[in-house]
Design an enzyme around this catalytic site. Structure first.
Site, PDB file in Angstrom:
ATOM      1  N   LYS A   1       0.758  -1.310  -0.076  1.00  0.00           N
ATOM      2  CA  LYS A   1       0.290  -0.204   0.136  1.00  0.00           C
ATOM      3  C   LYS A   1       1.244   0.975  -0.227  1.00  0.00           C
ATOM      4  CE  LYS A   1      -4.429  -2.139   1.030  1.00  0.00           C
ATOM      5  NZ  LYS A   1      -3.939  -3.190   0.788  1.00  0.00           N
TER       6      LYS A   1
HETATM    7  C1  LIG Z   1      -4.118  -4.743  -0.676  1.00  0.00           C
HETATM    8  C2  LIG Z   1      -3.659  -5.628  -0.255  1.00  0.00           C
HETATM    9  C3  LIG Z   1      -3.665  -6.597  -1.981  1.00  0.00           C
HETATM   10  C4  LIG Z   1      -4.489  -6.789  -1.966  1.00  0.00           C
HETATM   11  O1  LIG Z   1      -4.513  -5.936  -3.204  1.00  0.00           O
HETATM   12  P1  LIG Z   1      -5.605  -5.414  -4.045  1.00  0.00           P
HETATM   13  O2  LIG Z   1      -4.744  -4.155  -5.021  1.00  0.00           O
HETATM   14  O3  LIG Z   1      -6.853  -4.407  -3.542  1.00  0.00           O
HETATM   15  O4  LIG Z   1      -6.312  -6.497  -5.648  1.00  0.00           O
HETATM   16  C5  LIG Z   1      -3.162  -7.383  -1.194  1.00  0.00           C
HETATM   17  N1  LIG Z   1      -2.029  -7.938  -0.346  1.00  0.00           N
HETATM   18  C6  LIG Z   1      -1.641  -6.488   0.515  1.00  0.00           C
HETATM   19  C7  LIG Z   1      -0.343  -7.441   1.740  1.00  0.00           C
HETATM   20  C8  LIG Z   1      -2.331  -5.826   0.385  1.00  0.00           C
HETATM   21  O5  LIG Z   1      -1.982  -5.015   1.516  1.00  0.00           O
END
Ligand SMILES: *Cc1c(COP(=O)(O)O)cnc(C)c1O
Length: 494
Positions: free
Chosen positions: A112
Protein backbone atom coordinates in the site's frame (compact mmCIF):
# COMPACT_ATOMS: atom_id res chain seq x y z
CA UNK A 1 -5.62 13.50 -21.36
CA UNK A 2 -9.04 13.70 -19.74
CA UNK A 3 -10.79 11.48 -17.21
CA UNK A 4 -14.34 10.19 -17.62
CA UNK A 5 -16.72 8.11 -15.54
CA UNK A 6 -17.15 4.36 -16.07
CA UNK A 7 -20.91 4.98 -15.76
CA UNK A 8 -21.24 7.49 -18.57
CA UNK A 9 -21.83 10.88 -16.94
CA UNK A 10 -20.63 13.49 -19.42
CA UNK A 11 -17.97 15.19 -17.29
CA UNK A 12 -14.41 15.29 -18.61
CA UNK A 13 -11.88 16.28 -15.99
CA UNK A 14 -8.15 16.82 -15.79
CA UNK A 15 -6.33 14.28 -13.66
CA UNK A 16 -5.83 16.82 -10.84
CA UNK A 17 -9.59 17.30 -10.57
CA UNK A 18 -10.26 13.56 -10.78
CA UNK A 19 -7.79 13.00 -7.93
CA UNK A 20 -9.44 15.66 -5.73
CA UNK A 21 -12.95 14.31 -6.39
CA UNK A 22 -12.03 10.64 -5.94
CA UNK A 23 -15.35 9.32 -7.21
CA UNK A 24 -17.25 10.52 -10.31
CA UNK A 25 -20.52 12.39 -9.84
CA UNK A 26 -22.62 9.42 -10.98
CA UNK A 27 -20.97 6.99 -8.56
CA UNK A 28 -18.65 5.62 -11.27
CA UNK A 29 -14.86 5.49 -11.22
CA UNK A 30 -12.63 7.82 -13.20
CA UNK A 31 -10.77 6.27 -16.14
CA UNK A 32 -8.51 7.87 -18.77
CA UNK A 33 -10.40 8.61 -21.99
CA UNK A 34 -7.59 7.15 -24.07
CA UNK A 35 -4.77 4.69 -23.45
CA UNK A 36 -1.25 6.12 -23.81
CA UNK A 37 0.97 3.85 -25.94
CA UNK A 38 4.67 3.25 -25.44
CA UNK A 39 7.35 1.80 -27.71
CA UNK A 40 10.00 -0.78 -26.82
CA UNK A 41 12.48 2.10 -26.88
CA UNK A 42 10.54 3.68 -24.04
CA UNK A 43 10.68 0.44 -22.05
CA UNK A 44 14.39 -0.09 -22.73
CA UNK A 45 14.99 3.50 -21.67
CA UNK A 46 13.88 2.52 -18.16
CA UNK A 47 16.96 0.34 -17.68
CA UNK A 48 19.67 1.89 -15.56
CA UNK A 49 17.60 4.73 -14.13
CA UNK A 50 16.18 5.09 -10.63
CA UNK A 51 12.68 4.09 -9.55
CA UNK A 52 11.85 7.77 -9.12
CA UNK A 53 12.86 8.46 -12.72
CA UNK A 54 10.88 5.48 -13.96
CA UNK A 55 7.87 6.86 -12.08
CA UNK A 56 8.22 10.31 -13.63
CA UNK A 57 8.25 8.82 -17.12
CA UNK A 58 5.25 6.52 -16.67
CA UNK A 59 3.15 8.96 -14.61
CA UNK A 60 3.79 11.71 -17.14
CA UNK A 61 1.86 9.72 -19.74
CA UNK A 62 -1.32 9.78 -17.62
CA UNK A 63 -1.07 12.94 -15.50
CA UNK A 64 -0.64 15.27 -18.48
CA UNK A 65 -1.90 18.34 -16.61
CA UNK A 66 0.96 18.10 -14.06
CA UNK A 67 4.22 19.74 -15.14
CA UNK A 68 7.45 17.72 -15.25
CA UNK A 69 8.69 19.71 -12.28
CA UNK A 70 5.56 18.96 -10.27
CA UNK A 71 5.80 15.23 -10.95
CA UNK A 72 9.48 15.19 -10.10
CA UNK A 73 8.89 16.83 -6.76
CA UNK A 74 5.89 14.58 -5.94
CA UNK A 75 7.86 11.44 -6.75
CA UNK A 76 10.92 12.54 -4.79
CA UNK A 77 8.87 13.30 -1.72
CA UNK A 78 7.05 9.99 -2.01
CA UNK A 79 9.95 7.60 -2.54
CA UNK A 80 13.02 9.59 -1.49
CA UNK A 81 14.10 10.92 1.90
CA UNK A 82 15.08 7.55 3.34
CA UNK A 83 11.50 6.35 3.72
CA UNK A 84 12.15 3.18 1.73
CA UNK A 85 14.71 0.71 3.03
CA UNK A 86 15.85 -0.42 -0.43
CA UNK A 87 17.63 1.84 -2.90
CA UNK A 88 15.64 0.33 -5.78
CA UNK A 89 12.32 0.86 -3.92
CA UNK A 90 10.62 -2.09 -5.68
CA UNK A 91 13.44 -4.59 -6.20
CA UNK A 92 13.05 -7.72 -8.29
CA UNK A 93 14.41 -10.84 -6.65
CA UNK A 94 15.29 -13.27 -9.44
CA UNK A 95 15.25 -17.02 -8.74
CA UNK A 96 15.74 -19.92 -11.17
CA UNK A 97 12.09 -20.48 -11.96
CA UNK A 98 10.32 -17.26 -10.94
CA UNK A 99 11.07 -13.66 -10.06
CA UNK A 100 9.59 -11.93 -7.04
CA UNK A 101 8.67 -8.26 -7.19
CA UNK A 102 9.06 -6.98 -3.62
CA UNK A 103 6.68 -4.08 -3.02
CA UNK A 104 7.06 -3.82 0.74
CA UNK A 105 10.19 -1.79 1.34
CA UNK A 106 8.21 1.33 2.29
CA UNK A 107 7.57 2.74 5.77
CA UNK A 108 4.71 0.38 6.74
CA UNK A 109 6.07 -2.83 5.17
CA UNK A 110 3.14 -3.46 2.81
CA UNK A 111 2.61 -2.65 -0.86
CA UNK A 112 0.00 0.00 0.00
CA UNK A 113 2.96 2.33 0.58
CA UNK A 114 3.83 2.32 -3.14
CA UNK A 115 0.58 4.19 -3.80
CA UNK A 116 -0.16 5.85 -0.46
CA UNK A 117 3.19 7.61 -0.36
CA UNK A 118 2.46 9.24 -3.71
CA UNK A 119 -1.30 9.92 -3.55
CA UNK A 120 -1.01 12.64 -0.85
CA UNK A 121 1.67 14.43 -2.90
CA UNK A 122 -0.47 14.27 -6.04
CA UNK A 123 -3.44 15.52 -4.04
CA UNK A 124 -1.73 18.44 -2.38
CA UNK A 125 -0.22 19.47 -5.74
CA UNK A 126 -3.68 19.15 -7.31
CA UNK A 127 -5.14 21.50 -4.67
CA UNK A 128 -2.47 24.06 -5.43
CA UNK A 129 -2.87 23.72 -9.22
CA UNK A 130 -6.63 24.10 -9.19
CA UNK A 131 -6.55 27.07 -6.82
CA UNK A 132 -8.51 25.14 -4.21
CA UNK A 133 -8.31 26.97 -0.87
CA UNK A 134 -10.06 24.41 1.32
CA UNK A 135 -8.29 21.85 3.43
CA UNK A 136 -8.96 18.26 2.42
CA UNK A 137 -9.77 15.98 5.32
CA UNK A 138 -9.16 12.31 4.54
CA UNK A 139 -11.38 9.94 6.49
CA UNK A 140 -10.35 6.29 6.70
CA UNK A 141 -11.96 3.30 8.37
CA UNK A 142 -9.37 0.57 8.64
CA UNK A 143 -9.08 -3.04 9.63
CA UNK A 144 -5.34 -2.45 10.02
CA UNK A 145 -3.00 -1.95 7.07
CA UNK A 146 -4.57 0.83 5.03
CA UNK A 147 -4.93 3.12 8.05
CA UNK A 148 -1.24 3.08 8.88
CA UNK A 149 -0.12 3.43 5.26
CA UNK A 150 -2.49 6.38 4.75
CA UNK A 151 -1.29 8.05 7.98
CA UNK A 152 2.34 7.75 6.89
CA UNK A 153 1.51 9.11 3.45
CA UNK A 154 -0.53 12.13 4.56
CA UNK A 155 1.43 13.13 7.66
CA UNK A 156 2.49 16.78 7.42
CA UNK A 157 1.31 17.08 3.80
CA UNK A 158 0.18 20.65 3.13
CA UNK A 159 -3.51 21.47 2.99
CA UNK A 160 -4.52 18.01 4.13
CA UNK A 161 -5.58 16.38 7.39
CA UNK A 162 -6.15 12.72 8.03
CA UNK A 163 -8.36 10.94 10.54
CA UNK A 164 -8.32 7.17 10.94
CA UNK A 165 -10.95 5.09 12.77
CA UNK A 166 -10.15 1.53 13.78
CA UNK A 167 -12.25 -1.02 15.71
CA UNK A 168 -11.14 -1.11 19.35
CA UNK A 169 -9.76 -4.59 19.97
CA UNK A 170 -10.20 -5.47 16.30
CA UNK A 171 -6.65 -5.03 15.00
CA UNK A 172 -3.41 -6.84 15.83
CA UNK A 173 -1.13 -5.49 18.55
CA UNK A 174 1.47 -4.43 15.99
CA UNK A 175 -1.13 -2.71 13.81
CA UNK A 176 -2.55 -0.88 16.84
CA UNK A 177 0.89 0.27 17.94
CA UNK A 178 1.79 1.33 14.40
CA UNK A 179 -1.21 3.66 14.39
CA UNK A 180 -1.15 4.93 18.00
CA UNK A 181 2.49 5.99 17.73
CA UNK A 182 1.88 7.95 14.50
CA UNK A 183 3.65 11.30 14.38
CA UNK A 184 2.56 14.33 12.37
CA UNK A 185 0.83 17.67 12.99
CA UNK A 186 -2.26 16.87 10.87
CA UNK A 187 -3.15 13.35 12.00
CA UNK A 188 -5.74 11.83 14.30
CA UNK A 189 -6.34 8.19 15.21
CA UNK A 190 -9.49 7.20 17.08
CA UNK A 191 -10.68 3.81 18.31
CA UNK A 192 -14.34 3.00 17.76
CA UNK A 193 -16.24 0.86 20.26
CA UNK A 194 -17.51 -1.58 17.64
CA UNK A 195 -16.23 -3.78 14.82
CA UNK A 196 -14.79 -2.86 11.43
CA UNK A 197 -18.20 -2.71 9.77
CA UNK A 198 -19.37 -0.22 12.41
CA UNK A 199 -16.33 1.97 11.70
CA UNK A 200 -16.84 1.70 7.95
CA UNK A 201 -20.59 2.42 8.12
CA UNK A 202 -19.84 5.38 10.40
CA UNK A 203 -17.44 6.87 7.85
CA UNK A 204 -19.94 6.34 5.02
CA UNK A 205 -22.67 8.02 7.07
CA UNK A 206 -20.42 11.04 7.66
CA UNK A 207 -19.75 11.32 3.90
CA UNK A 208 -23.46 11.32 3.12
CA UNK A 209 -24.55 13.74 5.89
CA UNK A 210 -25.15 16.91 3.86
CA UNK A 211 -25.78 19.15 6.86
CA UNK A 212 -22.44 18.13 8.36
CA UNK A 213 -20.81 18.62 4.94
CA UNK A 214 -22.05 22.22 4.77
CA UNK A 215 -20.83 22.90 8.28
CA UNK A 216 -17.37 21.64 7.30
CA UNK A 217 -17.51 23.71 4.10
CA UNK A 218 -18.21 26.87 6.15
CA UNK A 219 -14.95 26.18 7.92
CA UNK A 220 -13.07 25.55 4.67
CA UNK A 221 -12.90 21.76 4.99
CA UNK A 222 -13.71 19.18 2.28
CA UNK A 223 -13.92 15.45 2.88
CA UNK A 224 -12.12 12.94 0.67
CA UNK A 225 -11.00 9.33 0.78
CA UNK A 226 -7.76 7.47 0.21
CA UNK A 227 -8.97 4.10 -0.97
CA UNK A 228 -8.19 2.49 -4.28
CA UNK A 229 -11.15 3.88 -6.17
CA UNK A 230 -9.11 7.11 -6.41
CA UNK A 231 -7.16 7.34 -9.68
CA UNK A 232 -4.29 8.92 -7.75
CA UNK A 233 -3.92 5.69 -5.87
CA UNK A 234 -4.09 3.43 -8.89
CA UNK A 235 -1.73 5.22 -11.26
CA UNK A 236 1.41 4.88 -9.08
CA UNK A 237 0.95 1.11 -9.24
CA UNK A 238 1.38 0.96 -13.01
CA UNK A 239 5.01 2.03 -12.63
CA UNK A 240 6.31 -1.09 -10.90
CA UNK A 241 5.19 -3.42 -13.67
CA UNK A 242 7.36 -1.46 -16.08
CA UNK A 243 10.10 -1.39 -13.49
CA UNK A 244 10.04 -5.20 -13.14
CA UNK A 245 10.26 -5.63 -16.92
CA UNK A 246 13.21 -3.23 -17.12
CA UNK A 247 14.97 -5.16 -14.34
CA UNK A 248 14.47 -8.45 -16.20
CA UNK A 249 16.01 -6.83 -19.29
CA UNK A 250 18.97 -5.53 -17.29
CA UNK A 251 19.52 -9.00 -15.83
CA UNK A 252 19.45 -10.49 -19.37
CA UNK A 253 16.70 -12.78 -18.21
CA UNK A 254 14.52 -11.71 -21.17
CA UNK A 255 15.06 -9.82 -24.41
CA UNK A 256 13.22 -6.67 -25.42
CA UNK A 257 9.77 -7.68 -26.66
CA UNK A 258 9.57 -11.02 -24.85
CA UNK A 259 6.23 -11.48 -23.12
CA UNK A 260 6.09 -12.20 -19.40
CA UNK A 261 3.43 -13.29 -16.88
CA UNK A 262 2.51 -11.63 -13.59
CA UNK A 263 0.76 -13.39 -10.73
CA UNK A 264 -0.90 -10.96 -8.30
CA UNK A 265 -2.48 -11.65 -4.89
CA UNK A 266 -5.77 -9.86 -5.31
CA UNK A 267 -8.46 -8.27 -3.14
CA UNK A 268 -9.93 -5.05 -4.43
CA UNK A 269 -8.52 -5.68 -7.95
CA UNK A 270 -6.41 -2.51 -7.84
CA UNK A 271 -2.96 -4.03 -8.07
CA UNK A 272 -3.72 -6.42 -10.93
CA UNK A 273 -5.69 -3.74 -12.77
CA UNK A 274 -2.55 -1.60 -12.82
CA UNK A 275 -0.84 -4.50 -14.64
CA UNK A 276 -3.72 -4.49 -17.14
CA UNK A 277 -3.05 -0.80 -17.84
CA UNK A 278 0.64 -1.57 -18.38
CA UNK A 279 -0.29 -4.28 -20.89
CA UNK A 280 -2.71 -1.95 -22.73
CA UNK A 281 0.06 0.64 -22.98
CA UNK A 282 2.30 -1.85 -24.76
CA UNK A 283 4.29 -3.60 -22.04
CA UNK A 284 4.79 -7.17 -23.36
CA UNK A 285 2.56 -9.14 -20.99
CA UNK A 286 1.26 -12.60 -21.84
CA UNK A 287 -1.02 -13.52 -18.88
CA UNK A 288 -2.18 -11.84 -15.71
CA UNK A 289 -2.84 -14.50 -13.11
CA UNK A 290 -5.32 -13.42 -10.45
CA UNK A 291 -4.66 -15.18 -7.13
CA UNK A 292 -7.33 -15.32 -4.41
CA UNK A 293 -7.86 -16.95 -1.04
CA UNK A 294 -11.08 -18.86 -0.21
CA UNK A 295 -13.05 -15.62 -0.61
CA UNK A 296 -12.76 -16.56 -4.27
CA UNK A 297 -15.42 -14.38 -5.86
CA UNK A 298 -12.92 -13.25 -8.50
CA UNK A 299 -11.81 -16.79 -9.38
CA UNK A 300 -15.42 -17.68 -10.07
CA UNK A 301 -16.01 -14.50 -12.04
CA UNK A 302 -12.95 -14.93 -14.24
CA UNK A 303 -13.90 -18.55 -14.89
CA UNK A 304 -17.67 -18.14 -15.48
CA UNK A 305 -18.47 -14.48 -16.15
CA UNK A 306 -20.84 -14.43 -13.16
CA UNK A 307 -19.98 -12.11 -10.26
CA UNK A 308 -21.85 -13.26 -7.18
CA UNK A 309 -21.08 -11.71 -3.82
CA UNK A 310 -23.88 -13.63 -2.10
CA UNK A 311 -21.70 -16.20 -0.43
CA UNK A 312 -20.16 -16.98 2.94
CA UNK A 313 -17.39 -14.67 4.08
CA UNK A 314 -14.27 -16.31 5.56
CA UNK A 315 -11.58 -14.86 7.80
CA UNK A 316 -8.21 -16.08 6.55
CA UNK A 317 -4.49 -15.65 7.24
CA UNK A 318 -4.45 -13.29 4.24
CA UNK A 319 -6.76 -10.60 5.68
CA UNK A 320 -5.93 -8.00 3.03
CA UNK A 321 -7.63 -10.28 0.49
CA UNK A 322 -10.73 -10.99 2.59
CA UNK A 323 -13.06 -9.02 0.39
CA UNK A 324 -16.22 -9.78 -1.56
CA UNK A 325 -16.71 -6.57 -3.52
CA UNK A 326 -13.74 -5.81 -5.75
CA UNK A 327 -14.42 -2.19 -6.68
CA UNK A 328 -11.80 -1.84 -9.36
CA UNK A 329 -13.27 -4.59 -11.51
CA UNK A 330 -15.63 -1.87 -12.72
CA UNK A 331 -12.72 -0.19 -14.50
CA UNK A 332 -11.76 -3.42 -16.28
CA UNK A 333 -15.34 -3.95 -17.45
CA UNK A 334 -15.39 -0.43 -18.85
CA UNK A 335 -12.15 -0.83 -20.78
CA UNK A 336 -13.14 -4.23 -22.18
CA UNK A 337 -16.66 -3.19 -23.27
CA UNK A 338 -16.23 0.60 -23.75
CA UNK A 339 -19.94 0.63 -22.90
CA UNK A 340 -20.76 2.78 -19.86
CA UNK A 341 -24.48 1.95 -20.03
CA UNK A 342 -23.70 -1.75 -19.68
CA UNK A 343 -21.30 -1.15 -16.78
CA UNK A 344 -23.86 1.02 -15.04
CA UNK A 345 -26.52 -1.70 -15.40
CA UNK A 346 -24.19 -4.40 -14.01
CA UNK A 347 -23.25 -2.22 -11.03
CA UNK A 348 -26.95 -1.57 -10.34
CA UNK A 349 -27.62 -5.33 -10.46
CA UNK A 350 -24.73 -5.88 -8.07
CA UNK A 351 -26.10 -3.44 -5.51
CA UNK A 352 -29.71 -4.59 -5.90
CA UNK A 353 -29.32 -8.37 -6.26
CA UNK A 354 -25.69 -9.05 -5.29
CA UNK A 355 -24.92 -10.54 -8.70
CA UNK A 356 -24.35 -9.84 -12.40
CA UNK A 357 -23.41 -11.87 -15.48
CA UNK A 358 -21.29 -10.32 -18.25
CA UNK A 359 -22.07 -13.01 -20.83
CA UNK A 360 -19.87 -15.20 -23.01
CA UNK A 361 -18.43 -12.52 -25.34
CA UNK A 362 -17.15 -10.22 -22.62
CA UNK A 363 -15.89 -13.20 -20.62
CA UNK A 364 -14.02 -14.42 -23.71
CA UNK A 365 -12.30 -11.05 -24.08
CA UNK A 366 -11.29 -11.01 -20.41
CA UNK A 367 -9.99 -14.60 -20.51
CA UNK A 368 -7.61 -13.76 -23.36
CA UNK A 369 -5.55 -11.94 -20.76
CA UNK A 370 -6.56 -13.21 -17.29
CA UNK A 371 -6.30 -16.58 -15.60
CA UNK A 372 -7.56 -17.17 -12.05
CA UNK A 373 -7.02 -19.56 -9.17
CA UNK A 374 -7.17 -19.66 -5.39
CA UNK A 375 -5.79 -21.46 -2.38
CA UNK A 376 -6.90 -21.97 1.24
CA UNK A 377 -4.98 -21.34 4.48
CA UNK A 378 -3.45 -24.83 4.48
CA UNK A 379 -2.28 -24.35 0.88
CA UNK A 380 -0.87 -20.95 1.81
CA UNK A 381 1.15 -22.33 4.70
CA UNK A 382 2.36 -25.27 2.62
CA UNK A 383 3.58 -22.80 -0.01
CA UNK A 384 5.51 -20.76 2.58
CA UNK A 385 7.22 -23.93 3.76
CA UNK A 386 7.93 -25.16 0.23
CA UNK A 387 9.45 -21.86 -0.84
CA UNK A 388 11.51 -21.64 2.35
CA UNK A 389 12.84 -25.16 1.98
CA UNK A 390 13.72 -24.74 -1.68
CA UNK A 391 15.14 -21.22 -1.59
CA UNK A 392 15.66 -20.10 2.04
CA UNK A 393 13.35 -17.22 1.17
CA UNK A 394 10.39 -16.36 3.42
CA UNK A 395 7.31 -15.01 1.63
CA UNK A 396 4.46 -13.42 3.57
CA UNK A 397 1.06 -15.14 3.48
CA UNK A 398 -0.36 -13.01 0.63
CA UNK A 399 2.73 -13.56 -1.48
CA UNK A 400 2.49 -17.28 -0.76
CA UNK A 401 -1.05 -17.36 -2.16
CA UNK A 402 0.26 -15.86 -5.40
CA UNK A 403 3.23 -18.25 -5.46
CA UNK A 404 0.93 -21.24 -5.09
CA UNK A 405 -1.51 -20.04 -7.76
CA UNK A 406 1.39 -19.30 -10.14
CA UNK A 407 2.43 -22.95 -9.75
CA UNK A 408 -1.14 -24.12 -10.32
CA UNK A 409 -1.27 -22.00 -13.47
CA UNK A 410 1.93 -23.42 -14.88
CA UNK A 411 0.86 -26.96 -14.14
CA UNK A 412 -2.56 -26.44 -15.72
CA UNK A 413 -1.38 -24.68 -18.87
CA UNK A 414 2.25 -25.66 -19.41
CA UNK A 415 3.02 -21.95 -19.95
CA UNK A 416 6.77 -21.28 -19.90
CA UNK A 417 6.91 -17.49 -20.03
CA UNK A 418 8.95 -15.68 -17.39
CA UNK A 419 6.75 -15.52 -14.27
CA UNK A 420 6.84 -12.57 -11.88
CA UNK A 421 5.17 -13.21 -8.52
CA UNK A 422 4.04 -9.93 -6.99
CA UNK A 423 4.99 -9.78 -3.30
CA UNK A 424 2.72 -7.46 -1.35
CA UNK A 425 3.87 -7.57 2.26
CA UNK A 426 6.93 -8.19 4.37
CA UNK A 427 6.74 -11.54 6.19
CA UNK A 428 7.24 -9.58 9.42
CA UNK A 429 3.84 -8.03 8.99
CA UNK A 430 2.15 -11.42 9.28
CA UNK A 431 4.78 -13.03 11.49
CA UNK A 432 2.54 -15.39 13.50
CA UNK A 433 1.10 -17.19 10.46
CA UNK A 434 4.46 -17.27 8.72
CA UNK A 435 6.22 -18.77 11.75
CA UNK A 436 3.47 -21.37 12.18
CA UNK A 437 3.88 -22.31 8.53
CA UNK A 438 7.59 -22.83 9.20
CA UNK A 439 6.73 -25.22 12.02
CA UNK A 440 7.57 -22.90 14.94
CA UNK A 441 5.71 -23.06 18.26
CA UNK A 442 4.52 -19.53 18.94
CA UNK A 443 1.99 -19.96 21.74
CA UNK A 444 2.39 -17.38 24.48
CA UNK A 445 5.07 -15.36 22.65
CA UNK A 446 4.44 -11.64 22.31
CA UNK A 447 4.67 -9.78 19.00
CA UNK A 448 8.21 -8.56 19.55
CA UNK A 449 9.48 -12.02 20.40
CA UNK A 450 7.91 -13.16 17.11
CA UNK A 451 9.89 -10.52 15.23
CA UNK A 452 13.09 -11.83 16.78
CA UNK A 453 12.19 -15.42 15.98
CA UNK A 454 11.48 -14.60 12.35
CA UNK A 455 14.79 -12.77 12.14
CA UNK A 456 16.53 -15.98 13.16
CA UNK A 457 14.67 -17.92 10.46
CA UNK A 458 14.82 -15.46 7.57
CA UNK A 459 18.06 -13.59 8.10
CA UNK A 460 16.36 -10.58 6.52
CA UNK A 461 16.51 -7.54 8.83
CA UNK A 462 13.41 -6.52 10.81
CA UNK A 463 11.89 -3.45 9.09
CA UNK A 464 12.80 -0.29 11.04
CA UNK A 465 9.17 0.83 11.27
CA UNK A 466 8.24 -2.36 13.13
CA UNK A 467 11.41 -2.67 15.21
CA UNK A 468 11.07 0.89 16.53
CA UNK A 469 7.61 0.12 17.96
CA UNK A 470 9.28 -1.54 20.93
CA UNK A 471 10.07 1.87 22.40
CA UNK A 472 7.75 4.28 20.54
CA UNK A 473 5.36 6.47 22.54
CA UNK A 474 1.61 6.10 22.19
CA UNK A 475 0.29 9.49 21.10
CA UNK A 476 -3.35 8.90 20.25
CA UNK A 477 -5.67 7.93 23.06
CA UNK A 478 -9.02 8.91 21.52
CA UNK A 479 -11.93 6.48 21.78
CA UNK A 480 -15.52 7.04 20.68
CA UNK A 481 -18.83 5.18 20.55
CA UNK A 482 -19.99 4.11 17.10
CA UNK A 483 -22.60 6.87 17.04
CA UNK A 484 -20.03 9.39 18.21
CA UNK A 485 -17.77 9.38 15.15
CA UNK A 486 -19.19 12.50 13.56
CA UNK A 487 -18.70 14.45 16.77
CA UNK A 488 -15.10 13.21 16.87
CA UNK A 489 -14.54 14.44 13.30
CA UNK A 490 -16.05 17.80 14.26
CA UNK A 491 -13.77 18.09 17.28
CA UNK A 492 -10.70 17.38 15.14
CA UNK A 493 -11.56 19.41 12.06
CA UNK A 494 -13.52 22.47 13.22
C1 LIG B 1 -4.25 -4.59 -0.23
C2 LIG B 1 -3.44 -5.84 -0.30
C3 LIG B 1 -3.64 -6.82 -1.29
C4 LIG B 1 -4.73 -6.73 -2.33
O1 LIG B 1 -4.50 -5.72 -3.29
P1 LIG B 1 -5.71 -5.17 -4.18
O2 LIG B 1 -5.17 -4.01 -4.92
O3 LIG B 1 -6.79 -4.76 -3.19
O4 LIG B 1 -6.17 -6.27 -5.06
C5 LIG B 1 -2.81 -7.94 -1.29
N1 LIG B 1 -1.85 -8.11 -0.35
C6 LIG B 1 -1.64 -7.19 0.63
C7 LIG B 1 -0.57 -7.46 1.65
C8 LIG B 1 -2.41 -6.03 0.69
O5 LIG B 1 -2.18 -5.14 1.68
Amino acid sequence: MKYISTRGKAERLDSAEAIIHGLAGDGGLFVPDEMPKVSMDFVEGLKGISYEERSEKVLGLFLTDYTEGELKSCVERAYGGGKFDHERRAPLNIFDDVSVLELWHGPTSAFKDMALQLLPQLMSTALRKTGEKDTVLILVATSGDTGKAALEGFRDVEQTKIMVFYPEGGVSKIQRLQMLTQKGSNVNVTAVRGNFDDAQSGVKAIFSDEAFGSKLAEHGVKLSSANSINWGRLVPQIVYYFSAYADLLSAHRIQAGDEIDFCVPTGNFGDILAAFYAKCMGLPVHKLVCASNVNNVLTDFLQTGVYNRKRDFFKTITPSMDILISSNLERLLYHVTKDAAKVKAWMRQLSETGRYDVGADVLGEIQKLFWAGYTDDAGTKAAIRRVYEAKRYVPDTHTAVAWDVAEQYRKATGDKHEMVVVSTASPYKFNASVLEALGEKIEGLDEFRLLDLLLEKSGHPIPAGLDSLRTAKELHKGVCEKDGMEAAVGAFAL
